[in-house]
Each structure stands twice: as C-alpha cells, then as structure tokens.
Design a protein around this motif. Structure first.
Motif, PDB file in Angstrom:
ATOM      1  N   THR A  29       0.811  -1.227   0.000  1.00 44.03           N
ATOM      2  CA  THR A  29       0.000   0.000   0.000  1.00 44.03           C
ATOM      3  C   THR A  29       0.840   1.271   0.000  1.00 44.03           C
ATOM      4  O   THR A  29       0.467   2.269  -0.632  1.00 44.03           O
ATOM      5  CB  THR A  29      -0.946   0.007   1.211  1.00 44.03           C
ATOM      6  N   ARG A  30       1.973   1.284   0.682  1.00 46.45           N
ATOM      7  CA  ARG A  30       2.766   2.521   0.807  1.00 46.45           C
ATOM      8  C   ARG A  30       3.767   2.707  -0.323  1.00 46.45           C
ATOM      9  O   ARG A  30       4.248   3.818  -0.554  1.00 46.45           O
ATOM     10  CB  ARG A  30       3.526   2.542   2.136  1.00 46.45           C
ATOM     11  N   LYS A  40      -4.904   2.109  -3.798  1.00 44.22           N
ATOM     12  CA  LYS A  40      -4.232   2.170  -2.489  1.00 44.22           C
ATOM     13  C   LYS A  40      -5.264   2.059  -1.366  1.00 44.22           C
ATOM     14  O   LYS A  40      -5.049   1.347  -0.375  1.00 44.22           O
ATOM     15  CB  LYS A  40      -3.459   3.489  -2.386  1.00 44.22           C
ATOM     16  N   GLN A  44      -5.428  -0.910   1.410  1.00 39.12           N
ATOM     17  CA  GLN A  44      -5.350  -0.634   2.844  1.00 39.12           C
ATOM     18  C   GLN A  44      -6.566  -1.186   3.582  1.00 39.12           C
ATOM     19  O   GLN A  44      -6.443  -1.710   4.697  1.00 39.12           O
ATOM     20  CB  GLN A  44      -5.212   0.871   3.069  1.00 39.12           C
ATOM     21  N   ASN A  88      -2.749   1.205  10.955  1.00 38.89           N
ATOM     22  CA  ASN A  88      -3.433   0.814   9.715  1.00 38.89           C
ATOM     23  C   ASN A  88      -4.835   1.400   9.637  1.00 38.89           C
ATOM     24  O   ASN A  88      -5.300   1.778   8.544  1.00 38.89           O
ATOM     25  CB  ASN A  88      -3.492  -0.719   9.610  1.00 38.89           C
ATOM     26  N   TRP A  91      -4.325   4.965   8.541  1.00 39.35           N
ATOM     27  CA  TRP A  91      -3.950   5.027   7.120  1.00 39.35           C
ATOM     28  C   TRP A  91      -5.161   4.785   6.209  1.00 39.35           C
ATOM     29  O   TRP A  91      -5.347   5.480   5.212  1.00 39.35           O
ATOM     30  CB  TRP A  91      -2.873   3.997   6.825  1.00 39.35           C
ATOM     31  N   ALA A  92      -5.985   3.788   6.550  1.00 33.48           N
ATOM     32  CA  ALA A  92      -7.158   3.486   5.735  1.00 33.48           C
ATOM     33  C   ALA A  92      -8.138   4.655   5.734  1.00 33.48           C
ATOM     34  O   ALA A  92      -8.704   5.023   4.690  1.00 33.48           O
ATOM     35  CB  ALA A  92      -7.838   2.210   6.246  1.00 33.48           C
TER      36      ALA A  92
END
Length: 506
Positions: A29-30, A40, A44, A88, A91-92
């Motif tokens: 993802t990163r 992406k 995530q 996470n 990030w999501a």
C-alpha cells in the motif's frame, strides 16, 4: 508461544502471521500502490480487515483494554499488534478522506482543510493507542494538558489567529487557487497559495504579496473570478455632438461589434451618461473571458473608438476641466485646413502603400471605387480569389473559416483594415469568408489600377513584397490562405510572384 519448532508451527505463530501481514501490507500500500489512490485505498482496507480478523482470531481485541498476559514477550507482542492495527486504521481512513472527500487532484497549495482532517485522524489514533495499549486514562491526560494548552495559546495568539482564520476561510471558500481578488484597501492579485498562516497573491507587477489569514478574515474583498472567470469592464468616451445622440450610440455599438477581444454574450452595451452643448458622454460596457484580458481589450476598444469616430466624421470632446481654446474655435481651425479626399486618407493609413509617392497615391486614389454592403452581406466567400484590394471605410465585418461542419471566427475588421491583398498581389484565394456585421462602406483597388504603377516603377514590386512579408511574419495576414503563407513567405518568392502576376519585366 513457539512449542513446535516445525515450519507448520512457525506459520501458525500469531507473531509471524501478524508481522508478515503488517510488512506485506505496508510494502504493497505505501510503495507499490502509492501512485494509484483508489487502489491504495482498496489495498489498505483489505489488509486492515485481514489484520483485524487475525487479531480477533487470536483473542486480541485492539479497541479494548484486555487482561495483562503473564509473559513479557506476549505483552510486548500484543502492544505492538495493537499499535500496528491503529496505525493501519488511521492510514485506511486517511486514504478514504483523500479519495472521496478531498480529491488528490486538488492543488497542493489549497489542502489546509485536508491537513486539518488528517491531523485529527492521527491525533485520534495516538489517543486510542494511549488508552487501549498503555491503559492510560485519556481524560486525565486531556485535563492535564489543558493548562499547558492555555499557556501555549497565549504565547502563540497571533499564530493561532492566523491558523483558525485560515480554517474559516477554507470552509467558507470566498476564493480559491487561481482567483483574482481585490481587497477594500486596494491590494489585488491572483491567489497562488493558501497555507496555515497566510495567503499568497501574485499582483499585476508580478510581485508576491503575503497576507496573514487573520487580516484577510477581517478585511472585505471582491472576487473578480467568481461566480465565473468572465470579467466586466467599462470605458467612458466624450464626443462632440455634431450629430444626434442616437447616431453616436450606433457608432459606439459598431465599435463593440468590431472588437474580437470581448464576449458577445452577455451583449455589450452603450449608455449615455450626460449631454451638454460641448459633449455627449457615453459609457461602453462589455465582458472579457478573464480579468487578465481586460487590459488588452480596453486597448483594442480605444483604438477602435478613434478609427470609427474618424470614419463617421466625429470629433472627440475635451475633458471637462481641460484648458485651451473653446471647441468652436478648434472646429473652425480644423475646417480651415486643406481638405484631403477620403481615398487618399485611406491610402495614407495603409502600410502596404507607404512607399508610394504623393503623385502615385493620387493616381491610385483616382481609380478607387466606392462600394456599399448591407448588414449580413457576404463580401468574400472562402476560397475565392479576389483580384482587388478592399479598404474598410466604415462599419464592421467578421472573418470566418469553415472547418468541416464547424465555422470558426478568425477576427473582425474595422475602418482602416483591408483585405484581398492575397488575390491582388500573388493571385491566391482567401482562406476566410467576410460578412458585414453592419452597413459597410469599402473602397476597392482593382488589379488593373495597380498595374500601370508597377510598369512605370518596377521597384514597387519589391516594396510591396517586403510589406506583405512582414505582415505574414507578424501574423497580421491572418485571413490569407495557408498556401500563401507557406509558399509565398520568402521575400524572393513574393517578388517573383508579384512580377509574374502583373507581367513586370525582370
């Protein structure tokens, strides 16, 4: 936790599973999906869901404070697993915000609100980690930090004022990147950047003006680019009333029709502001596509006003407070000057005939023919070869070109403009059709009228070729066909073609 040293035991170990899933998810993802925001986000969400299922399967609830394990290794593993889960989750959620709420295609300079939302998400993740991983009472932490926040707020009062003003401006959106704004104190410019503390404007002198957001929140401003990019402008002109005001208004409307820099919708207007024995004062109002075009449009309108007023036999009036002889005396002095016929005046104003002597101009003027055309008459059809030069005496015309099923406007003609030089000098067709927008008067110079001059003085061919070549190079010959521009652009080629057409000896 590792009772069985076999591979199956290693793969069944929750430490290995959670660690592998976290590393793979971060790389995919990163790094791999970084250029693709939508993919992406999907990646995530997938890895976050997989990590959630894995932790719950091993009885690890990341959003609850569980009983402390006896083993130190297990306590460290559970703490790390929960931290990774909350990271996470953040990030999501951030990916979701960027894709669906604040699009990635938005200019970077205008993302103050996005930065604020992302900051709140990270703050929430940190507080959750503090509460569910380290079992620290968040309420006590917030209460303790309140005193520090008050001290910090007093010390950074000016900065915080700019920050919160910037947030308010971004939520209210009185302007956006690329808009041209004018403040009540006269400062104006195009918005090129907005950040936490200030807004940057690029003014007309290409200087960068930095304004604190707190200042912008207090001062009134006018957004010249809203609700759309078009911008209105006005001009004032004073004319000596030698004819009726309604006739003067028609001359000014023809001025606006002649302009190719202004918008036709909404329709430009002319209004009489005042009427005295010395002058009729009129206001011309029109719109341009963008404020950056206002200056060029005004320059064109001023030039057209002068040309149309001269063509109509009118005179510009002096300013009200101007010193000097009275208008009656100036008019008498003007009438006392020797009268120059209209054909000669037109020849004097055309660069194509600057090199002719006075006798040659008089000879050519004597052969010129006056022609009139009604409104919407077609003077030239696209592709026609016209063996004469036509000089606009009064009125307005539009040049259009057909390309397939579309008709494209190339430009407009006003008094003093001319057309047909391609057919007159080098015998090629016109690439545009000419239509009268008003009643039009033109003076025509036939090819037969120019032939005797070229035979008497062959050097005129080179002078005409030089002028036509400059006109092609500067783009003023915009209505000529592409063949004339490509094949006749060189000086020698133009001279040869002119001499051949007029049968001038080499």
């Amino acid at each position: 936790m590792l009772d069985n040293p076999t591979w199956s035991g290693v793969l069944a170990d929750p430490v290995v599973q959670a660690g592998t899933l976290a590393v793979v998810g971060a790389v995919v993802t990163r790094i791999a999906l970084r250029p693709f925001p939508s993919w992406k986000l999907a990646g995530q969400v997938f890895f976050f869901a997989a990590l959630t299922v894995l932790l719950l399967y091993h009885d690890i609830v990341p959003y609850e404070v569980g009983p402390a394990p006896a083993s130190t290794f297990e306590r460290v593993f559970i703490a790390l697993a929960k931290v990774v889960w909350w990271i996470n989750a953040a990030w999501a959620l951030i990916a979701f915000v960027r894709v669906f709420l604040i699009f990635e295609r938005q200019p970077r300079e205008g993302r103050l609100v996005q930065d604020l939302v992302i900051g709140l998400i990270y703050l929430g993740a940190i507080l959750s980690v503090v509460a569910y991983v380290f079992s620290f009472p968040v309420g006590t932490l917030i209460a303790t930090s309140g005193v520090f926040a008050i001290i910090l707020g007093l010390a950074m009062q000016s900065t915080l004022s700019d920050v919160f003003s910037g947030i308010a401006l971004n939520l209210g959106r009185p302007y956006s990147i690329g808009d041209w704004i004018v403040l009540n104190d006269g400062i104006e410019g195009r918005v090129v950047e907005t950040n936490w503390r200030s807004t940057h404007l690029l003014n007309g002198s290409n200087d960068l003006v930095v304004l604190p957001n707190s200042f912008l929140a207090k001062v009134g401003l006018t957004n010249l680019s809203s609700p759309d990019r078009s911008h209105g402008a006005t001009l004032t002109v004073r004319v000596v009333p030698t004819i009726g005001p309604s006739a003067i208004i028609e001359v000014m409307r023809t001025v606006l029709l002649s302009s190719g820099s202004i918008l036709t919708e909404p329709k430009p207007g002319v209004q009489i502001k005042s009427l005295t024995s010395d002058a009729v004062e009129l206001e011309l109002s029109f719109r341009v596509r963008d404020i950056g075009q206002a200056g060029l449009a005004k320059n064109e309108i001023f030039d057209l006003i002068y040309r149309h007023i001269k063509a109509a036999g009118l005179t510009l009036a002096r300013p009200i407070d101007a010193a000097g002889p009275p208008p009656d005396q100036l008019q008498s002095e003007e009438m006392a000057k020797p009268h120059r016929p209209t054909p000669l005046k037109l020849l004097d104003a055309i660069p194509l005939f600057f090199s002719l002597t006075e006798d040659e101009k008089e000879t050519l003027a004597a052969s010129m023919t006056r022609r009139t055309y009604k409104k919407d008459s077609i003077l030239i059809e696209q592709g026609d070869t016209v063996a004469s030069l036509m000089i606009v005496r009064s009125g307005a015309l539009v040049a259009t070109r057909r390309e397939g099923h579309k008709e494209i406007e190339l430009g407009r003609l006003a008094p003093g403009d001319y057309f047909g030089e391609s057919g007159l000098l080098i015998g090629v067709g016109e690439a545009a059709s000419l239509r009268a927008l008003t009643f039009v008067v033109v003076y025509e110079i036939a090819q037969a009228s120019l032939t005797p001059l070229l035979h008497d003085r062959p050097g005129i061919a080179e002078e005409l070729a030089a002028t036509l070549s400059r006109r092609i190079e500067t783009g003023q010959h915009s209505f000529a066909s592409e063949g004339a521009t490509l094949n006749g652009g060189s000086m020698n080629s133009l001279v040869t073609r002119i001499r051949h057409l007029f049968q001038v000896p080499q």
